[in-house]
Design a protein around this motif. Sequence first.
Motif, mmCIF file in Angstrom:
data_model
loop_
_atom_site.group_PDB
_atom_site.id
_atom_site.type_symbol
_atom_site.label_atom_id
_atom_site.label_comp_id
_atom_site.label_asym_id
_atom_site.label_seq_id
_atom_site.Cartn_x
_atom_site.Cartn_y
_atom_site.Cartn_z
ATOM 1 N N ALA A 85 1.029 -0.984 -0.164
ATOM 2 C CA ALA A 85 0.011 0.459 0.269
ATOM 3 C C ALA A 85 0.773 1.108 0.298
ATOM 4 O O ALA A 85 0.184 1.846 -0.926
ATOM 5 C CB ALA A 85 -0.786 -0.122 0.965
ATOM 6 N N ARG A 86 1.760 0.733 0.782
ATOM 7 C CA ARG A 86 2.521 2.316 0.511
ATOM 8 C C ARG A 86 3.440 2.600 -0.384
ATOM 9 O O ARG A 86 3.572 3.446 -1.097
ATOM 10 C CB ARG A 86 3.532 2.080 2.144
ATOM 11 C CG ARG A 86 4.711 3.418 2.201
ATOM 12 C CD ARG A 86 5.825 2.960 2.298
ATOM 13 N NE ARG A 86 6.593 2.086 1.872
ATOM 14 C CZ ARG A 86 7.140 0.406 1.668
ATOM 15 N NH1 ARG A 86 7.539 0.511 3.270
ATOM 16 N NH2 ARG A 86 8.055 -0.071 1.193
ATOM 17 N N ARG B 118 2.928 1.589 -3.919
ATOM 18 C CA ARG B 118 1.915 1.653 -4.975
ATOM 19 C C ARG B 118 1.349 3.530 -4.654
ATOM 20 O O ARG B 118 1.246 4.356 -5.214
ATOM 21 C CB ARG B 118 0.601 1.142 -4.813
ATOM 22 C CG ARG B 118 1.370 -0.207 -5.458
ATOM 23 C CD ARG B 118 0.144 -1.725 -5.932
ATOM 24 N NE ARG B 118 0.707 -2.367 -6.082
ATOM 25 C CZ ARG B 118 0.823 -3.380 -5.174
ATOM 26 N NH1 ARG B 118 0.027 -3.986 -4.610
ATOM 27 N NH2 ARG B 118 1.302 -4.819 -6.490
ATOM 28 N N ASN B 119 0.464 3.584 -3.096
ATOM 29 C CA ASN B 119 -0.276 4.629 -3.360
ATOM 30 C C ASN B 119 0.693 5.945 -3.035
ATOM 31 O O ASN B 119 0.779 6.796 -3.616
ATOM 32 C CB ASN B 119 -0.822 4.996 -2.049
ATOM 33 C CG ASN B 119 -2.287 3.725 -2.511
ATOM 34 O OD1 ASN B 119 -2.850 3.253 -3.331
ATOM 35 N ND2 ASN B 119 -2.357 2.698 -0.517
ATOM 36 N N ARG C 54 4.200 6.368 -3.593
ATOM 37 C CA ARG C 54 5.441 5.581 -5.030
ATOM 38 C C ARG C 54 6.501 5.841 -3.836
ATOM 39 O O ARG C 54 7.420 6.451 -4.563
ATOM 40 C CB ARG C 54 5.320 6.762 -6.450
ATOM 41 C CG ARG C 54 3.980 6.674 -6.434
ATOM 42 C CD ARG C 54 3.710 7.480 -7.452
ATOM 43 N NE ARG C 54 2.685 7.837 -8.673
ATOM 44 C CZ ARG C 54 2.034 8.204 -9.959
ATOM 45 N NH1 ARG C 54 2.481 9.113 -9.462
ATOM 46 N NH2 ARG C 54 0.990 8.430 -10.402
#
Length: 359
Positions: A265-266, A268-269, A271
């Motif tokens: 999550a960190r 991808r969201n 970057r």
Amino acid sequence: MCQWLGPELRQVAQGEGDLGERLSRAFEWHFAHGATSVVAIGADCPGVDERVLRRAFTALHSQPVVFGPAVDGGYYLVGLRRSTPELFHGIAWGTSNVLAQSLVTARAVVGEAALLPHLQDVDVAEDLAVWEQCQRESQTVSVVVPTLNEAGQIAATLERIKAAQPKEILVVDGGSTDATARIAADSGAVVLTSPPGRARQMNTGAEVAAGAVLLFLHADTWPPEDCTALAAGALDRDGVVAGAFSFALRERMRGGRMVEWLTNARSRNGRLPYGDQGLFVRRELFEAVGGFPPWPVLEDLELLHRLKRVGRVVTLRPSVLTSARRWQQGGLLRTFARHQMILLGYAAGLSPQALARLR
């Protein structure tokens, strides 16, 4: 041209005249506007990259003029420390004598010229093979693996890297006292040595890498199949400057799925993938942003912040498989809390040395 190259690049009309007159005018314009060294390149030589340009400007520190010789007898690059219009007079442009005549003129006017490696330009249809070769080389990947006492991990990691057929595997050892270096050499990797420190070791590998793309893998991280093709393909996308793979743990452990979910999550969201996800970047850009800072911790985070100022950082769906030993040895909650403290310290501006003491 403006739409293709972007508005931030200055564009100046060449004006009338033969190639010599236009080159002379271009050099004169830039020196008149404050330049201390100017390099002109042809648009038909695909082998000219950042390393060639860096060598040209370095040569101008000691020589008054530098040429990049073309295989056909011309030159693909010329650089000067001051405007020298005489250098472009009386040259039989478009012939195989261009470089020879230019060297004679340079010797008479400003002194001995520095010469770069010969490269081939693209003039006729038969030369398109040169372009195709450069395109293939732009997809080559060097894998850099920093190690320190990883005898129990390195062989399995290298086997998986070799399956992806990289241009080379560079294992940079930081002074292992076990059999890490020997195992790596027996596995076919190029083994380099460096003072310990992951950032320093990875920079050492990047300095000698021959591939156009750098893929940094930890010794306990298994890459996905076709990792080299995936990395090179991702960097061909518009605006993408770097990336990494999704994160998964090799061993099952309590709370492991939560660690994977939070990490991805960190990544991808925000970057912001981390080093244990297999960071990849084009070598030229890695060098341009200064490589990894020589920090004891968070060298990957700082590099990514620099890269994000240039373009987009992506996280690919295929996952690396990283050893869960750090979480198993330190405990899930304790390891997570310690990492969050380090991140808060980084955000608060603590020095890298102070951050290292929080580990």
